[in-house]
Design a protein around this motif. Structure first.
Motif, PDB file in Angstrom:
ATOM      1  N   GLN A 190       0.797  -1.226   0.000  1.00 46.31           N
ATOM      2  CA  GLN A 190       0.000   0.000   0.000  1.00 46.31           C
ATOM      3  C   GLN A 190       0.833   1.281   0.000  1.00 46.31           C
ATOM      4  O   GLN A 190       0.344   2.344  -0.374  1.00 46.31           O
ATOM      5  CB  GLN A 190      -0.919   0.017   1.232  1.00 46.31           C
ATOM      6  CG  GLN A 190      -1.879  -1.145   1.320  1.00 46.31           C
ATOM      7  CD  GLN A 190      -2.905  -1.110   0.213  1.00 46.31           C
ATOM      8  OE1 GLN A 190      -3.408  -0.063  -0.149  1.00 46.31           O
ATOM      9  NE2 GLN A 190      -3.206  -2.268  -0.344  1.00 46.31           N
ATOM     10  N   ALA A 191       2.080   1.197   0.430  1.00 40.74           N
ATOM     11  CA  ALA A 191       2.857   2.419   0.649  1.00 40.74           C
ATOM     12  C   ALA A 191       3.054   3.212  -0.632  1.00 40.74           C
ATOM     13  O   ALA A 191       2.985   4.446  -0.631  1.00 40.74           O
ATOM     14  CB  ALA A 191       4.213   2.069   1.269  1.00 40.74           C
ATOM     15  N   THR A 192       3.327   2.536  -1.749  1.00 39.84           N
ATOM     16  CA  THR A 192       3.640   3.254  -2.978  1.00 39.84           C
ATOM     17  C   THR A 192       2.497   4.164  -3.388  1.00 39.84           C
ATOM     18  O   THR A 192       2.703   5.339  -3.734  1.00 39.84           O
ATOM     19  CB  THR A 192       3.965   2.259  -4.112  1.00 39.84           C
ATOM     20  OG1 THR A 192       5.002   1.383  -3.682  1.00 39.84           O
ATOM     21  CG2 THR A 192       4.417   2.998  -5.358  1.00 39.84           C
ATOM     22  N   ALA A 193       1.279   3.659  -3.364  1.00 37.46           N
ATOM     23  CA  ALA A 193       0.136   4.447  -3.821  1.00 37.46           C
ATOM     24  C   ALA A 193      -0.087   5.689  -2.971  1.00 37.46           C
ATOM     25  O   ALA A 193      -0.463   6.750  -3.487  1.00 37.46           O
ATOM     26  CB  ALA A 193      -1.121   3.587  -3.828  1.00 37.46           C
ATOM     27  N   PHE A 194       0.143   5.575  -1.674  1.00 39.49           N
ATOM     28  CA  PHE A 194      -0.157   6.693  -0.785  1.00 39.49           C
ATOM     29  C   PHE A 194       1.017   7.650  -0.618  1.00 39.49           C
ATOM     30  O   PHE A 194       0.814   8.797  -0.215  1.00 39.49           O
ATOM     31  CB  PHE A 194      -0.620   6.164   0.571  1.00 39.49           C
ATOM     32  CG  PHE A 194      -2.005   5.590   0.532  1.00 39.49           C
ATOM     33  CD1 PHE A 194      -3.113   6.414   0.674  1.00 39.49           C
ATOM     34  CD2 PHE A 194      -2.215   4.243   0.324  1.00 39.49           C
ATOM     35  CE1 PHE A 194      -4.400   5.896   0.620  1.00 39.49           C
ATOM     36  CE2 PHE A 194      -3.492   3.711   0.265  1.00 39.49           C
ATOM     37  CZ  PHE A 194      -4.592   4.537   0.409  1.00 39.49           C
ATOM     38  N   LEU A 195       2.229   7.209  -0.910  1.00 42.37           N
ATOM     39  CA  LEU A 195       3.389   8.077  -0.771  1.00 42.37           C
ATOM     40  C   LEU A 195       3.922   8.567  -2.117  1.00 42.37           C
ATOM     41  O   LEU A 195       4.387   9.707  -2.228  1.00 42.37           O
ATOM     42  CB  LEU A 195       4.506   7.354  -0.014  1.00 42.37           C
ATOM     43  CG  LEU A 195       4.223   7.044   1.446  1.00 42.37           C
ATOM     44  CD1 LEU A 195       5.383   6.270   2.053  1.00 42.37           C
ATOM     45  CD2 LEU A 195       3.974   8.325   2.241  1.00 42.37           C
ATOM     46  N   PHE A 196       3.866   7.716  -3.138  1.00 39.89           N
ATOM     47  CA  PHE A 196       4.393   8.069  -4.457  1.00 39.89           C
ATOM     48  C   PHE A 196       3.392   7.602  -5.507  1.00 39.89           C
ATOM     49  O   PHE A 196       3.606   6.629  -6.232  1.00 39.89           O
ATOM     50  CB  PHE A 196       5.764   7.423  -4.669  1.00 39.89           C
ATOM     51  CG  PHE A 196       6.765   7.805  -3.619  1.00 39.89           C
ATOM     52  CD1 PHE A 196       7.356   9.059  -3.622  1.00 39.89           C
ATOM     53  CD2 PHE A 196       7.091   6.926  -2.595  1.00 39.89           C
ATOM     54  CE1 PHE A 196       8.255   9.432  -2.637  1.00 39.89           C
ATOM     55  CE2 PHE A 196       7.993   7.283  -1.612  1.00 39.89           C
ATOM     56  CZ  PHE A 196       8.572   8.535  -1.632  1.00 39.89           C
TER      57      PHE A 196
END
Length: 635
Positions: A422-428
């Motif tokens: 999930q991190a990529t979508a919400f951070l980058f």
């Protein structure tokens, strides 16, 4: 026990860093924090301040020390003088941990013979690491601050091939001191940690020419050493440049080589030179194919005063070959000519990049989430910077499932594995959207089958030609998520025709929901590396989530008939799932093997765990499936 800090900054000063977790001297041996940009590779900072795992040459290299013989590694050292007299020389590292002796086969751990600081502790709040060094015999305390810029929503600033190493030296004595800090590394270009020196591939060179060389450079703002090679094949993954630099200062001295020898003569010669007065004299010798580079910076620090010594390690290795051995390049090397240019362009902007990085980390660390949750969320962001992830020359973002010690593991930005990230979508978000474009525009064929492993180059994206039920449904849901996050209708409309085919693929003859009852019951290959037969909560919940996402996206695309179909299937499937799969405590798997004459559509069956589809193995049946609510996560 490892101690968790109160998650507050050490002081109110802007240049102080937050600490989420602190490790005492008994818990340093297993720490290795990777420092580097997204898609650039990393070098890891050990718990005692040493550098390890040099993974900067396009592939994993766990345990690679970038030094000869496996027991010498690049390091930094400090020299202390007072009243013209040399007092002490130490490696800027804490004690060797007993775990470092494991598996050494009689060899010594890295930099075994270099004197060190006696006391060490480590503070972390990724991507910020601090190593605190003290020694009762020394008149100084040192804090190493190491990081790489990490700025949410700014993949460019977060994708710089740089490790910033800043040593803060505090004079705790009553006498003024001349303090020198020096970085030392051999030019190991051509050796990426997966091959021995005998595997180096050289082009033809005149007899006597050296493969690798080091050059000192200086301009008004920057000075340091550029490490390059004329001997390594320019097409090799391990061909490129390294640089060790600092800001221009009159106290800078350097070496581009040291004498060769089989018993560490080069290191001894350097140590004697640096220990004499904290300055380096150029050694007029042939340093061989791995010449040793050293850069020293000397400053005067008054009694009870302090000063900082900042060094910048940068790199540039353009020949990424991805998983199919085809040259795909690196996005970061398209932005810079070589490692020197990385430092030249980045160092002037580091104060602002550091400020933005600290601002993000402090906001997260100071939140009221439980400490364990903050640690799990923040520290695992390091995977984005590891060799698990990369950006090809065109800027697109890809990922392995993970990494083995020497090679990426399980290729193709695997759709079902990357469902959980999930991190990529919400951070980058731009990087996540690039994954959606590849999945739908390139990996989805005319039938709607999305290859769950994407081959490279992209002209071969569909060659894998096998679909994963959870992966394909998850990509539909993630397309909805990424559209919601960016609010860009044109992004959705570009991909909607492909997404429509991908969802309709469920309904083909022999497919996952061939009878259009809203229930997945066909042959369902999935992230468990098996095929499930019959309705089960893992794939069913992904399917229900995809139907709801499909309905919303169809309405936005003015595709009312498709939206109504998705809605009807969702309602029917949701009700059926609760009536037939919920046993009062959890959802179960109704195993329904296909009849002998029942067709399984091409591309759905790999054969994993089901040599005989009429008697499939590894079915969950009445078991409690760990991923039974995974679709609900995004729904």
């Amino acid at each position: 026990m490892m101690t968790v800090s109160s998650a507050k900054t050490a002081s109110s000063h802007d240049n102080e860093w937050p600490v989420l977790k602190s490790y005492d001297a008994d818990h340093l041996g297993r720490i290795a924090m990777p420092i580097g940009g997204i898609g650039t590779g990393t070098v890891s900072l050990g718990g005692n301040g040493g550098l390890r795992d040099w993974e900067i040459m396009n592939r994993p290299a766990k345990g690679f020390l970038a030094g000869p013989g496996g027991n010498q590694a690049p390091f930094f050292a400090v020299h202390i003088r007072s009243n013209g007299m040399s007092l002490h020389t130490r490696g800027l590292m804490g004690p060797i941990d007993e775990s470092d002796y494991e598996g050494m086969d009689g060899r010594n751990p890295a930099n075994h013979g270099i004197p060190r600081f006696r006391l060490c502790r480590f503070g972390a709040a990724y991507p910020l690491a601090q190593v605190f060094l003290e020694d009762p015999d020394l008149p100084i305390r040192v804090c190493l601050q190491a990081f790489n810029p990490f700025v949410p929503a700014d993949a460019e600033s977060s994708g710089i091939p740089i490790a910033v190493l800043r040593y803060r030296v505090e004079n705790i004595g009553d006498q003024d001191l001349d303090v020198s800090i020096c970085g030392v590394l051999e030019n190991f270009i051509g050796q990426d940690g997966s091959r021995t020196e005998r595997d180096w591939r050289y082009v033809d060179l005149p007899i006597g020419a050296n493969g690798n060389s080091n050059e000192f450079r200086r301009n008004k703002a920057l000075c340091g050493l550029l490490l390059s090679s004329t001997g390594v094949d320019p097409a090799d993954e391990a061909w490129g440049t390294l640089a060790l630099t600092c800001k221009a200062h009159p106290g800078v001295t350097f070496r581009t080589s040291s004498p060769q020898g089989i018993w560490g003569e080069g290191l001894l010669d350097f140590w004697d030179d640096f220990s004499a007065d904290g300055r380096l004299d150029q050694a007029p010798v042939d340093g061989g194919d791995r010449p040793m580079a050293a850069l020293a910076l000397q400053k005067s620090i008054s009694a009870r005063g302090s000063d900082t010594f900042s060094f910048y390690l940068t790199w540039h290795f353009p020949n990424r070959r991805a998983w199919a051995h085809s040259l795909v390049g690196n996005y970061y090397t398209e932005r810079y000519r070589d490692a020197w240019k990385v430092a030249e362009r980045t160092v002037p902007h580091l104060p602002l990049l550091e400020q933005k990085t600290v601002q993000f980390v402090r906001a997260f660390v100071d939140s009221d989430l439980p400490s364990d949750v903050k640690e799990a969320a923040l520290f695992n962001l390091s995977t984005l910077r590891s060799q698990t992830c990369f950006r090809t020359a065109d800027g697109r973002f890809y990922g392995w499932e993970g990494c083995s010690d020497r090679i990426g593991c399980c290729h193709g930005s695997c759709t079902h594995v990357w469902n959980y990230e999930q991190a990529t979508a919400f951070l980058f978000a731009d990087l996540a959207r690039s994954m959606r474009r590849v999945e739908f525009e390139y990996a989805t064929d005319s039938r709607g089958l999305m290859s769950f492993r994407i081959e490279l180059p992209l002209v071969q994206a569909q060659n894998f030609a096998l679909a994963a039920a959870d992966g394909q449904m998850g990509c539909i849901v993630k397309l909805y998520r990424d559209w919601q996050l960016c609010g860009d209708l044109s992004f959705l409309l570009d991909l909607w025709p492909h997404a429509r085919r991908a969802l309709s693929f469920c309904w083909i003859e022999g497919g996952w929901d061939a009878d259009l009852d809203g229930v997945m019951e066909g042959c369902q290959h999935n992230t468990m590396d098996v095929e499930y037969y019959g309705p089960n909560p893992q794939m069913q919940f992904w399917y229900l989530a995809a139907l709801r996402a499909g309905e919303e996206m169809a309405r936005a695309a003015d595709d009312g008939d498709f939206a109504r179909l998705c809605r009807a299937l969702f309602l029917r499937g949701r009700d059926w799932t609760d009536r037939h799969l919920f046993n009062g405590e959890y959802y179960i798997h109704l195993v329904r093997p296909p009849d002998a004459d029942q067709q399984v559509a091409t591309g759905l069956r790999i054969g994993a765990g089901a040599r005989d589809p009429q008697d499939p193995a590894y079915q969950l049946a009445e078991g409690c499936l760990v991923d039974q609510l995974v679709g609900q996560l995004l729904a």
